[in-house]
Design an enzyme around this catalytic site. Structure first.
Site, short mmCIF file in Angstrom:
data_model
loop_
_atom_site.label_atom_id
_atom_site.label_comp_id
_atom_site.label_asym_id
_atom_site.label_seq_id
_atom_site.Cartn_x
_atom_site.Cartn_y
_atom_site.Cartn_z
N ASP A 33 20.21 27.34 71.77
CA ASP A 33 20.45 25.94 72.10
C ASP A 33 21.90 25.77 72.55
O ASP A 33 22.79 26.52 72.15
CB ASP A 33 20.10 25.01 70.94
CG ASP A 33 20.50 25.56 69.58
OD1 ASP A 33 21.26 26.55 69.53
OD2 ASP A 33 20.05 25.00 68.57
N GLU A 59 19.86 18.80 69.38
CA GLU A 59 20.35 17.92 68.32
C GLU A 59 19.68 16.56 68.28
O GLU A 59 19.50 15.99 67.21
CB GLU A 59 21.87 17.73 68.44
CG GLU A 59 22.68 18.98 68.12
CD GLU A 59 22.63 19.38 66.66
OE1 GLU A 59 22.06 18.62 65.85
OE2 GLU A 59 23.15 20.45 66.33
#
EC number: 3.5.1.47
Length: 384
Positions: free
Chosen positions: A74, A133
């Site tokens: 990520d 997130e």
């Protein structure tokens, strides 16, 4: 040239300087792309995604493929003002790699660099994922069909840094590693007025107190204690002065469970409690529960046991079996569609993930990379 510690530290520090929020990781994407293009080979394909412009996939065609192995990193950061004093701290005010995604990317770049010089036996896809997130980038990728056809990994792996583990120590388990999460928001609509005449209104502050206490019974009275769960309210907002009853109170929090069924049961019970409190107090209460993107990270038992077997064979790799954690991660959504395993990588810091003072121990980078690279090559050597 082999990937060395200085390479990984450079990638991590460069990326640490330019943190960007979910779906706005354009500088990060440019940095990654420039690095990867510098290693371009005839057996590497770089794919960008029009509908998800900060995402990127890199595919290595294997020499004798029997499977496609995927690795995901990520790339987004958090709305946190960094307070580390590092010479390479964030240059973007109010944004920080406070969850270690700079570490995740540096390991992924190391893999791309290494396999550009050592063509793998099986196909390998390295996926740089935006928006872990807050915008559910894993779900977006799956729903867009990014992993269909020749871009479909047969198995997916990912790493998350863990400050509580010694630098370079890897950790996972055969089962659920991270919890599934639901984000909770509640708006209580009462009737405000003078605080001296509460009988003429409907006090949302008192109602909120009743509701908060009842919500704490969800885990203690509705969830099997062996399974566990969390209902935490982290925000309450209502009123503006001492002698006025407000019209509304806003509550916000998080709900977590180690199983999807457990999460569904908890969210259903929360809705029932809210409806009951609204009826008992003759007020309107709106509740919003966002679920479906941050599902439990359920490691595939066969793949996890295979990885554990590799770790047992390698005495040079520091490893300890993990315990389930209430951490949320949208890799869980990907693992609902493609079997795989997530691991912790210890980065040895006294500050927690999401802390403005998080400063990972870079001694974790090289052993983390080597273990990951060696496992991928070992996995590919196993055949079908």
């Amino acid at each position: 040239m082999p990937v060395n510690e200085e390479d990984l530290k450079t990638y991590r520090r460069d990326l640490h300087k330019i943190p960007e929020l979910a779906l706005a990781e354009f500088k990060t994407h440019r940095y990654l792309l420039e690095k990867i293009q510098s290693w371009q080979t005839n057996f590497m394909t770089i794919r960008q995604v029009e509908e998800l412009p900060t995402a990127m996939l890199v595919k290595f065609s294997g020499t004798d493929p029997s499977r496609t192995v995927g690795y995901r990193a990520d790339i987004d950061a958090l709305p946190v003002t960094e307070d580390t004093g590092l010479p390479f701290e964030s240059t973007h005010k109010g944004v920080m790699h406070a969850c270690g995604h700079d570490v995740h990317m540096s390991l992924a770049l190391g893999l791309v660099q290494y396999f550009s010089e050592h063509q793998p036996k099986d196909n390998l896809i390295v996926f740089f994922q935006p928006a872990e997130e807050s915008k559910s980038g894993g779900k977006l990728a799956v729903d867009l069909g990014i992993f269909e056809g020749e871009w479909h990994p047969d198995e997916f792996y990912g790493i998350h840094d863990q400050p509580n583990l010694p630098a370079g120590t890897l950790s996972t388990l055969a089962g659920t590693l991270f919890a599934g999460t639901a984000e909770l928001e509640i708006d209580i609509h009462g009737q405000g007025g003078h605080a001296a005449y509460p009988h003429l209104g409907k006090d949302p502050i008192v109602i909120s107190a009743e509701l908060i206490m009842l919500l704490q019974t969800v885990v203690s009275r509705d969830v099997d204690p062996i399974e566990g769960g969390v209902v935490s309210l982290g925000m309450i907002s209502g009123g503006f002065t001492n002698n006025v009853i407000p019209d509304t109170v806003h509550l916000a929090g998080t709900v977590r469970s180690m199983t999807k069924d457990g999460l569904d049961k908890m969210t259903t019970r929360i809705r029932q409690i809210v409806e009951g409190v609204a009826l008992a107090n003759d007020v309107k209460i709106n509740v919003r529960l966002e679920t479906g993107s941050y599902l439990p990270v359920e490691n595939n038992p066969d793949l996890a046991n295979n990885l554990l077997s590799f770790m047992e064979q390698r005495q040079d790799i520091a490893f300890e079996e993990a315990k389930p954690a209430m951490t949320g991660e949208d890799f869980g959504y990907i693992l609902q569609h493609i079997p795989g395993v997530m691991l912790w990588l210890g980065v040895n810091d006294n500050h927690s993930l999401h802390s403005a003072k998080l400063n990972i121990d870079e001694a974790a980078l090289l052993p983390g990379f080597n273990a990951l690279k060696d496992f991928i090559e070992w996995r590919m050597s196993q055949g079908e």
